[in-house]
Write an enzyme that holds these catalytic residues in place. Structure first.
Site, PDB file in Angstrom:
ATOM      1  N   HIS A  59       0.840  -1.206   0.000  1.00 20.62           N
ATOM      2  CA  HIS A  59       0.000   0.000   0.000  1.00 20.62           C
ATOM      3  C   HIS A  59       0.875   1.256   0.000  1.00 20.62           C
ATOM      4  O   HIS A  59       0.591   2.242  -0.679  1.00 20.62           O
ATOM      5  CB  HIS A  59      -0.878   0.031   1.251  1.00 20.62           C
ATOM      6  CG  HIS A  59      -1.831  -1.115   1.383  1.00 20.62           C
ATOM      7  ND1 HIS A  59      -1.700  -2.088   2.343  1.00 20.62           N
ATOM      8  CD2 HIS A  59      -2.939  -1.447   0.673  1.00 20.62           C
ATOM      9  CE1 HIS A  59      -2.689  -2.950   2.234  1.00 20.62           C
ATOM     10  NE2 HIS A  59      -3.456  -2.597   1.226  1.00 20.62           N
TER      11      HIS A  59
ATOM     12  N   VAL B 158       4.863  -5.333  -4.646  1.00 20.10           N
ATOM     13  CA  VAL B 158       5.931  -5.296  -3.645  1.00 20.10           C
ATOM     14  C   VAL B 158       5.983  -6.659  -2.962  1.00 20.10           C
ATOM     15  O   VAL B 158       4.943  -7.205  -2.577  1.00 20.10           O
ATOM     16  CB  VAL B 158       5.668  -4.177  -2.613  1.00 20.10           C
ATOM     17  CG1 VAL B 158       6.766  -4.146  -1.557  1.00 20.10           C
ATOM     18  CG2 VAL B 158       5.556  -2.828  -3.313  1.00 20.10           C
TER      19      VAL B 158
ATOM     20  N   GLN C  37     -17.770  -7.237  -1.537  1.00 19.37           N
ATOM     21  CA  GLN C  37     -16.837  -8.017  -2.359  1.00 19.37           C
ATOM     22  C   GLN C  37     -16.382  -9.300  -1.684  1.00 19.37           C
ATOM     23  O   GLN C  37     -15.556 -10.026  -2.241  1.00 19.37           O
ATOM     24  CB  GLN C  37     -15.633  -7.160  -2.749  1.00 19.37           C
ATOM     25  CG  GLN C  37     -14.659  -6.859  -1.630  1.00 19.37           C
ATOM     26  CD  GLN C  37     -13.620  -5.842  -2.073  1.00 19.37           C
ATOM     27  OE1 GLN C  37     -13.930  -4.677  -2.312  1.00 19.37           O
ATOM     28  NE2 GLN C  37     -12.378  -6.269  -2.217  1.00 19.37           N
TER      29      GLN C  37
ATOM     30  N   GLN D   5      -8.251  -7.524 -10.817  1.00 19.54           N
ATOM     31  CA  GLN D   5      -8.942  -6.330 -10.305  1.00 19.54           C
ATOM     32  C   GLN D   5      -8.563  -5.105 -11.143  1.00 19.54           C
ATOM     33  O   GLN D   5      -9.424  -4.316 -11.544  1.00 19.54           O
ATOM     34  CB  GLN D   5      -8.556  -6.123  -8.847  1.00 19.54           C
ATOM     35  CG  GLN D   5      -8.949  -4.782  -8.270  1.00 19.54           C
ATOM     36  CD  GLN D   5      -8.731  -4.730  -6.778  1.00 19.54           C
ATOM     37  OE1 GLN D   5      -9.467  -5.338  -6.019  1.00 19.54           O
ATOM     38  NE2 GLN D   5      -7.705  -4.019  -6.346  1.00 19.54           N
TER      39      GLN D   5
HETATM   40  P1  AMP Z   1      -6.289  -4.107  -0.503  1.00 14.35           P
HETATM   41  O1  AMP Z   1      -6.202  -3.272   0.744  1.00 14.35           O
HETATM   42  O2  AMP Z   1      -5.744  -5.478  -0.347  1.00 14.35           O
HETATM   43  O3  AMP Z   1      -7.650  -4.036  -1.141  1.00 14.35           O
HETATM   44  O4  AMP Z   1      -5.304  -3.416  -1.544  1.00 14.35           O
HETATM   45  C1  AMP Z   1      -5.405  -2.046  -1.858  1.00 14.35           C
HETATM   46  C2  AMP Z   1      -4.543  -1.758  -3.057  1.00 14.35           C
HETATM   47  O5  AMP Z   1      -3.187  -2.092  -2.759  1.00 14.35           O
HETATM   48  C3  AMP Z   1      -4.932  -2.593  -4.287  1.00 14.35           C
HETATM   49  O6  AMP Z   1      -4.839  -1.777  -5.440  1.00 14.35           O
HETATM   50  C4  AMP Z   1      -3.902  -3.673  -4.288  1.00 14.35           C
HETATM   51  O7  AMP Z   1      -3.646  -4.199  -5.573  1.00 14.35           O
HETATM   52  C5  AMP Z   1      -2.685  -2.941  -3.757  1.00 14.35           C
HETATM   53  N1  AMP Z   1      -1.728  -3.899  -3.200  1.00 14.35           N
HETATM   54  C6  AMP Z   1      -1.968  -4.864  -2.280  1.00 14.35           C
HETATM   55  N2  AMP Z   1      -0.850  -5.593  -2.054  1.00 14.35           N
HETATM   56  C7  AMP Z   1       0.112  -5.090  -2.859  1.00 14.35           C
HETATM   57  C8  AMP Z   1       1.483  -5.406  -3.098  1.00 14.35           C
HETATM   58  N3  AMP Z   1       2.086  -6.416  -2.473  1.00 14.35           N
HETATM   59  N4  AMP Z   1       2.159  -4.670  -4.003  1.00 14.35           N
HETATM   60  C9  AMP Z   1       1.556  -3.650  -4.662  1.00 14.35           C
HETATM   61  N5  AMP Z   1       0.268  -3.296  -4.482  1.00 14.35           N
HETATM   62  C10 AMP Z   1      -0.447  -3.991  -3.593  1.00 14.35           C
END
Ligand code: AMP
Length: 284
Positions: A39, A178, A63, A155
């Site tokens: 994030h 990441v 979701q 997504q």
């Molecule tokens: P989430 O809180 O899991 O819904 O993720 C929020 C955003 O962070 C989404 O756009 C995810 O794709 C991105 N995200 C989650 N994990 C990673 C990661 N390891 N590397 C890059 N972006 C991430």
């Protein structure tokens, strides 16, 4: 300006209206909280490119296809706010479920082909929930740019398609995945892994790298590549493979022959935790 934590939609709209009047560029980073370095990368990018950075933190019930997953999803608003503050975020938008869904929705964003395979096949209604909440967040925050991780490749494809099909005036910015030092993609769900589970969780990334290596070497038959990658996961008895597919990066449709860049994507279960990952594979 100190960070503002806002729970109400009208209050965010006031701040957004003010920023737009001043021609300030607004960046939105939608999240479900439990913020980690993945994030952080999205937020840093937004900070570098925009005048006003809004991070939304909302665990979106729409979701979740399994009630226990929603119930167990990690929540840590206080420390998330501290992370955002340290990164120079302007606004954390953290609405309640009642604020976002005061009544059951009668109108939703339905997603077609792009949600047919991969996670869409195993999580009924998931991408409808994602697309619907992201559409709401885009209407509320009216950002010039919105940032999404490549970690969730399907997504990202769904959101790009929605924005194109419905003429939403926003630029979607993809951000590379990441990873931990051993390759495991950062995820809020990693917190749930027991120590033994954490050790074997890297098998998915190892399998995806086998797929990538084959594509890079010039193997063209997707079925062979898929099988080689699946074999890697099958050698780890503590892990159950949900899917492993080779798809095109835009439409997320399975390919038979590798003719251009593809995405190798998979989902595994490690104990009670479901993990996903993907890598882009570029043929010679
Ligand atoms: P989430 O809180 O899991 O819904 O993720 C929020 C955003 O962070 C989404 O756009 C995810 O794709 C991105 N995200 C989650 N994990 C990673 C990661 N390891 N590397 C890059 N972006 C991430």
């Amino acid at each position: 300006m100190p960070l503002e934590v806002i729970a109400s939609i009208p209050a965010v709209r006031d701040r957004v209206a003010e920023a737009r009047r001043a021609s300030r560029r607004i960046g939105l980073v939608p999240t479900m909280g439990a913020l980690h370095a993945g994030h952080t990368r999205l937020i840093e990018r937004a900070r570098a490119e925009c005048d006003v950075v809004i991070v939304s933190i909302f665990v979106n019930p729409l979701q979740f296809d399994r009630p226990e997953d929603l119930q167990k999803y990690p929540r840590s608003l206080q420390s998330d706010v501290e992370v955002c503050s340290a990164l120079g975020v302007d606004i954390v938008f953290a609405p309640s479920v009642a604020e976002m869904y005061p009544a059951p929705l009668d109108c939703v964003v339905d997603v077609g082909r792009v949600a047919e395979h991969l996670c869409g096949r195993f999580r009924p209604g998931h991408f409808r929930g994602v697309a619907t909440v992201v559409m709401k967040l885009l209407q509320i925050a009216q950002p010039d740019r919105a940032y999404f991780g490549e970690k969730d490749a399907q997504q990202l494809a769904v959101i790009r398609r929605m924005v194109a099909d419905l003429n939403v005036p926003v630029e979607i910015v993809p951000v590379p995945t990441v990873r931990e030092a051993d390759g495991l993609a950062l995820s809020s769900r990693n917190q749930r892994l027991l120590p033994g589970e954490r050790r074997v969780a890297t098998v998915l990334y190892e399998a995806l790298q086998v797929a990538r290596a084959q594509v890079v070497e010039g193997v063209r038959d997707a079925a062979n590549i898929r099988q080689a990658a699946k074999d890697v996961v099958d050698r780890e008895p503590a892990v159950r493979l949900e899917y492993l597919e080779i798809v095109d990066p835009r439409e997320m449709q399975p390919v038979e022959r590798i003719e251009g860049p593809v995405i190798a994507a998979g989902a595994i279960w490690v104990g009670a935790t479901r993990l996903i990952d993907n890598v882009i594979c570029v043929p010679p």
